[in-house]
Design a protein around this motif. Structure first.
Motif, PDB file in Angstrom:
ATOM      1  N   GLU A 294     -34.643 153.371 -35.568  1.00  0.00           N
ATOM      2  CA  GLU A 294     -33.915 152.108 -35.425  1.00  0.00           C
ATOM      3  C   GLU A 294     -34.164 151.472 -34.056  1.00  0.00           C
ATOM      4  N   ALA A 295     -35.423 151.336 -33.700  1.00  0.00           N
ATOM      5  CA  ALA A 295     -35.836 150.657 -32.471  1.00  0.00           C
ATOM      6  C   ALA A 295     -37.298 150.277 -32.643  1.00  0.00           C
ATOM      7  N   ARG A 296     -37.783 149.383 -31.797  1.00  0.00           N
ATOM      8  CA  ARG A 296     -39.176 148.941 -31.863  1.00  0.00           C
ATOM      9  C   ARG A 296     -39.816 149.059 -30.485  1.00  0.00           C
ATOM     10  N   PRO A 297     -41.069 149.507 -30.428  1.00  0.00           N
ATOM     11  CA  PRO A 297     -41.740 149.621 -29.126  1.00  0.00           C
ATOM     12  C   PRO A 297     -41.784 148.270 -28.416  1.00  0.00           C
ATOM     13  N   ALA A 298     -41.640 148.309 -27.091  1.00  0.00           N
ATOM     14  CA  ALA A 298     -41.679 147.094 -26.274  1.00  0.00           C
ATOM     15  C   ALA A 298     -42.898 147.144 -25.359  1.00  0.00           C
ATOM     16  N   ASN A 299     -43.552 146.008 -25.206  1.00  0.00           N
ATOM     17  CA  ASN A 299     -44.657 145.897 -24.263  1.00  0.00           C
ATOM     18  C   ASN A 299     -44.385 144.877 -23.164  1.00  0.00           C
ATOM     19  N   THR A 300     -43.206 144.277 -23.214  1.00  0.00           N
ATOM     20  CA  THR A 300     -42.765 143.322 -22.204  1.00  0.00           C
ATOM     21  C   THR A 300     -41.245 143.292 -22.245  1.00  0.00           C
ATOM     22  N   THR A 304     -38.714 140.321 -28.958  1.00  0.00           N
ATOM     23  CA  THR A 304     -39.660 139.934 -30.001  1.00  0.00           C
ATOM     24  C   THR A 304     -39.372 138.512 -30.474  1.00  0.00           C
ATOM     25  N   ASP A 305     -40.422 137.741 -30.685  1.00  0.00           N
ATOM     26  CA  ASP A 305     -40.350 136.351 -31.170  1.00  0.00           C
ATOM     27  C   ASP A 305     -39.861 135.369 -30.108  1.00  0.00           C
ATOM     28  N   HIS A 306     -39.722 135.827 -28.865  1.00  0.00           N
ATOM     29  CA  HIS A 306     -39.329 134.896 -27.795  1.00  0.00           C
ATOM     30  C   HIS A 306     -40.447 133.883 -27.566  1.00  0.00           C
ATOM     31  N   TRP A 307     -40.069 132.640 -27.313  1.00  0.00           N
ATOM     32  CA  TRP A 307     -41.069 131.573 -27.138  1.00  0.00           C
ATOM     33  C   TRP A 307     -42.035 131.846 -26.006  1.00  0.00           C
ATOM     34  N   ALA A 308     -41.635 132.617 -24.990  1.00  0.00           N
ATOM     35  CA  ALA A 308     -42.493 132.875 -23.831  1.00  0.00           C
ATOM     36  C   ALA A 308     -43.139 134.256 -23.870  1.00  0.00           C
ATOM     37  N   ALA A 310     -45.628 137.180 -24.370  1.00  0.00           N
ATOM     38  CA  ALA A 310     -47.058 137.388 -24.582  1.00  0.00           C
ATOM     39  C   ALA A 310     -47.253 138.284 -25.802  1.00  0.00           C
ATOM     40  N   SER A 311     -48.233 137.966 -26.621  1.00  0.00           N
ATOM     41  CA  SER A 311     -48.511 138.793 -27.800  1.00  0.00           C
ATOM     42  C   SER A 311     -49.237 140.068 -27.380  1.00  0.00           C
ATOM     43  N   ASP A 312     -49.206 141.074 -28.240  1.00  0.00           N
ATOM     44  CA  ASP A 312     -49.899 142.327 -27.931  1.00  0.00           C
ATOM     45  C   ASP A 312     -51.381 142.094 -27.661  1.00  0.00           C
ATOM     46  N   SER A 313     -51.980 141.122 -28.369  1.00  0.00           N
ATOM     47  CA  SER A 313     -53.408 140.864 -28.191  1.00  0.00           C
ATOM     48  C   SER A 313     -53.716 140.273 -26.816  1.00  0.00           C
ATOM     49  N   GLN A 446     -42.597 122.946 -21.588  1.00  0.00           N
ATOM     50  CA  GLN A 446     -42.459 124.332 -22.017  1.00  0.00           C
ATOM     51  C   GLN A 446     -43.816 124.996 -22.275  1.00  0.00           C
ATOM     52  N   ALA A 447     -44.796 124.260 -22.769  1.00  0.00           N
ATOM     53  CA  ALA A 447     -46.110 124.846 -23.020  1.00  0.00           C
ATOM     54  C   ALA A 447     -46.739 125.328 -21.708  1.00  0.00           C
ATOM     55  N   ALA A 448     -46.579 124.530 -20.647  1.00  0.00           N
ATOM     56  CA  ALA A 448     -47.099 124.938 -19.342  1.00  0.00           C
ATOM     57  C   ALA A 448     -46.314 126.126 -18.799  1.00  0.00           C
ATOM     58  N   GLN A 449     -45.007 126.129 -19.028  1.00  0.00           N
ATOM     59  CA  GLN A 449     -44.202 127.285 -18.624  1.00  0.00           C
ATOM     60  C   GLN A 449     -44.677 128.546 -19.321  1.00  0.00           C
ATOM     61  N   ARG A 450     -44.930 128.430 -20.615  1.00  0.00           N
ATOM     62  CA  ARG A 450     -45.371 129.608 -21.372  1.00  0.00           C
ATOM     63  C   ARG A 450     -46.682 130.161 -20.816  1.00  0.00           C
ATOM     64  N   ARG A 451     -47.615 129.303 -20.490  1.00  0.00           N
ATOM     65  CA  ARG A 451     -48.900 129.774 -19.935  1.00  0.00           C
ATOM     66  C   ARG A 451     -48.657 130.576 -18.654  1.00  0.00           C
ATOM     67  N   ALA A 452     -47.773 130.075 -17.817  1.00  0.00           N
ATOM     68  CA  ALA A 452     -47.484 130.792 -16.568  1.00  0.00           C
ATOM     69  C   ALA A 452     -46.830 132.133 -16.851  1.00  0.00           C
ATOM     70  N   TYR A 453     -45.851 132.159 -17.771  1.00  0.00           N
ATOM     71  CA  TYR A 453     -45.141 133.405 -18.067  1.00  0.00           C
ATOM     72  C   TYR A 453     -46.041 134.421 -18.769  1.00  0.00           C
ATOM     73  N   VAL A 454     -46.975 133.951 -19.589  1.00  0.00           N
ATOM     74  CA  VAL A 454     -47.922 134.876 -20.229  1.00  0.00           C
ATOM     75  C   VAL A 454     -48.791 135.544 -19.173  1.00  0.00           C
ATOM     76  N   GLU A 455     -49.266 134.774 -18.197  1.00  0.00           N
ATOM     77  CA  GLU A 455     -50.079 135.382 -17.143  1.00  0.00           C
ATOM     78  C   GLU A 455     -49.250 136.375 -16.317  1.00  0.00           C
ATOM     79  N   VAL A 456     -47.982 136.048 -16.069  1.00  0.00           N
ATOM     80  CA  VAL A 456     -47.102 136.992 -15.370  1.00  0.00           C
ATOM     81  C   VAL A 456     -47.035 138.307 -16.131  1.00  0.00           C
ATOM     82  N   GLN A 457     -46.847 138.223 -17.447  1.00  0.00           N
ATOM     83  CA  GLN A 457     -46.745 139.437 -18.252  1.00  0.00           C
ATOM     84  C   GLN A 457     -48.059 140.224 -18.273  1.00  0.00           C
TER      85      GLN A 457
END
Length: 502
Positions: A294-300, A304-308, A310-313, A446-457
């Motif tokens: 009853e849990a899921r692995p986390a990589n960030t 899960t499904d948060h707009w910001a 980063a995907s596993d890929s 928000q799209a620019a924010q997401r790019r920054a947060y993905v690089e952070v991750q």
């Protein structure tokens, strides 16, 4: 005595005619303060969110959607303009206006209240009420988290002038009205028939305080309780599952459990060592054994499904691979001694039973890669003091709620967030991370924010100042007479707005 042995002793009770309109919701502790400006514990925020409304609400992807604020603009990084919903009334009949919202925010920073939440609004320099349904908030620096801090569970609008005693008899605009509270016993609320978003179906809710998890499970079994939310252990949930008078709901949760490193410690300074530790962990096996799946692995940190998120890929990953762990330790210059041990360090934890079991399992897994892990536990106050001072090599803790906001990365890993200014307890510092977080905070797209947060991750997943471990599921056990139960990842009680009682 095991719960499985105790459960058959409890007889099933049916609600009396006078109680059929009352939902008995079992909670582990009393809310400290139902005024959402002051209450910071989980029960205060969850029960308080049924009494008060926020300006915005989080959706399934943690985007912030209109609620009391029907719309808003951010014409520049330092200015927010909010347009309020018309026709909303407080529980005492007074209409909601921009003056109430302005006071709700100002009171957390002007000395009217003593509240830990004031820091979230410290960047605000002025609030201008333009008309009864419009207010403008000015900040002295870009603050991307301002809107999140005005969302459900964290913020609730009170009437202008409401002071420190508001939590004793709260008056909000939410779906339920406050009736009474007896500390360490119960909180009672009733349906708001005039709720602007539609009246709830449930007439009355009594939140009964039951501190002991086994007692809570027994109350659910015999029918004295109608619902509980993640307050009993998974073993207890498993024992209750399948009983004819009960239903069990399980859904993805946003809480993340993580391990964090002191990156200045000589044994852990090399990121290849931290990567080796990640590779030595078998998270799916730990989830299966300790969480009953009853849990899921986390990589960030982000749910899960948060707009910001980063995907596993998009991220470097560390699946269980002992050979890779050994290779990384070799590359870091750590050769086995006569006992086959390449690395020794200590893991600090609280005395929480689940964390203790997780730590023991991790100890065994790391040993396969030639890593000798010493476990040291302490009561929570001592443990938290140690990690805040940096007196640790590695610890295990969880983020609750705050990781629903991507600004968690600033709080946890920005150079400016070393304690006491933030939660960067491992003293990690990376100029690129700092620059990206500053840019994301000032960005209005928000799209620019997401790019920054993905690089952070991506950077964090490579440097590994900490290891996200898993997201435990939300677990709600409820009586068969409670229907239309729809969970949200944050573990709130918002499902009570639309649930029905048979």
């Amino acid at each position: 005595m095991a719960l499985g042995a105790l459960l058959p002793l409890a007889a099933c009770n049916q609600p009396t005619a006078t109680e059929r309109g009352i939902l008995h919701f079992l909670i582990a502790s009393s809310p400290n303060n139902l005024d959402l400006r002051q209450g910071t514990d989980a029960q205060s925020e969850r029960v308080g969110a049924l009494i008060y409304d926020a300006l915005v609400e989080k959706d399934d992807h943690f985007n912030l959607q209109p609620w009391l604020a029907t719309s808003w603009e951010r014409p520049d990084p330092l200015t927010w303009i909010f347009h309020l919903r018309s026709g909303v009334r407080f529980h005492d009949g007074k209409p909601l206006t921009a003056d109430d919202v302005a006071w709700s925010i100002r009171s957390m920073t002007n000395g009217a209240l003593i509240t830990a939440k004031g820091g979230a609004f410290a960047d605000i320099v002025s609030i201008e009420v333009r008309d009864p349904l419009t207010l403008v908030v000015h900040t002295h620096q870009a603050n991307a988290s301002l809107l999140f801090n005005l969302s459900d569970g964290l913020f609730g609008v009170v009437e202008k002038g409401a002071g420190r005693e508001e939590g004793l008899h709260p008056i909000g605009t939410g779906p339920f009205k406050f009736v009474s509270q007896l500390q360490d016993k119960e909180v009672v609320v009733e349906r708001n028939p005039s709720y602007w978003a539609g009246a709830p179906k449930i007439e009355h809710i009594r939140f009964d305080v039951v501190p002991d998890a086994i007692t809570m499970a027994l109350e659910m079994k015999k029918g004295s309780g109608d619902a509980e939310s993640s307050d009993i252990t998974l073993d207890m949930v498993h024992a209750l599952r399948g009983l004819p008078n009960l239903r069990t709901e399980s859904g993805p949760g946003s809480i993340v459990i993580y391990a964090n490193f002191n990156v200045n410690d000589p044994a852990l300074r090399d990121r290849r060592v931290r990567q080796a530790i990640a590779c030595a962990l078998d998270r799916p096996a730990l989830i299966a054994a300790l969480w009953r799946g009853e849990a899921r692995p986390a990589n960030t940190f982000l749910p899960t499904d948060h707009w910001a998120q980063a995907s596993d890929s998009q991220l470097p990953l560390y699946p269980h691979d002992v050979a890779r762990a050994v290779r990384l330790l070799d590359e870091a210059g750590l050769k086995p001694d006569k006992n086959g041990i390449r690395l020794r360090f200590t893991l600090k934890t609280s005395t929480d039973e689940t964390t203790r079991l997780v730590s023991q399992a991790i100890q065994q897994e790391l040993h396969e890669a030639g890593i000798e892990l010493t476990l040291r536990s302490a009561e929570f106050g001592t443990f938290y003091s140690d990690i805040t001072k940096g007196a640790f090599q590695m610890y295990i803790l969880r983020w609750i709620g705050s990781n629903e906001d991507p600004d968690i990365f600033r709080y946890a890993y920005a150079t400016a967030s070393f304690p006491p200014k933030g939660g960067n307890r491992g003293r990690y510092s990376n100029p690129r991370i700092d620059a990206l977080l500053q840019a994301a905070s000032a960005e209005t797209d928000q799209a620019a924010q997401r790019r920054a947060y993905v690089e952070v991750q991506q950077i964090l997943a490579n440097d590994l100042p900490g290891i996200p471990l898993w997201y435990p599921n939300n677990e709600v056990v409820h009586s068969a007479r409670l229907t239309n139960v729809k969970l949200d990842p944050g573990g709130s009680f918002n499902f009570l707005r639309t649930a029905e009682l048979q």
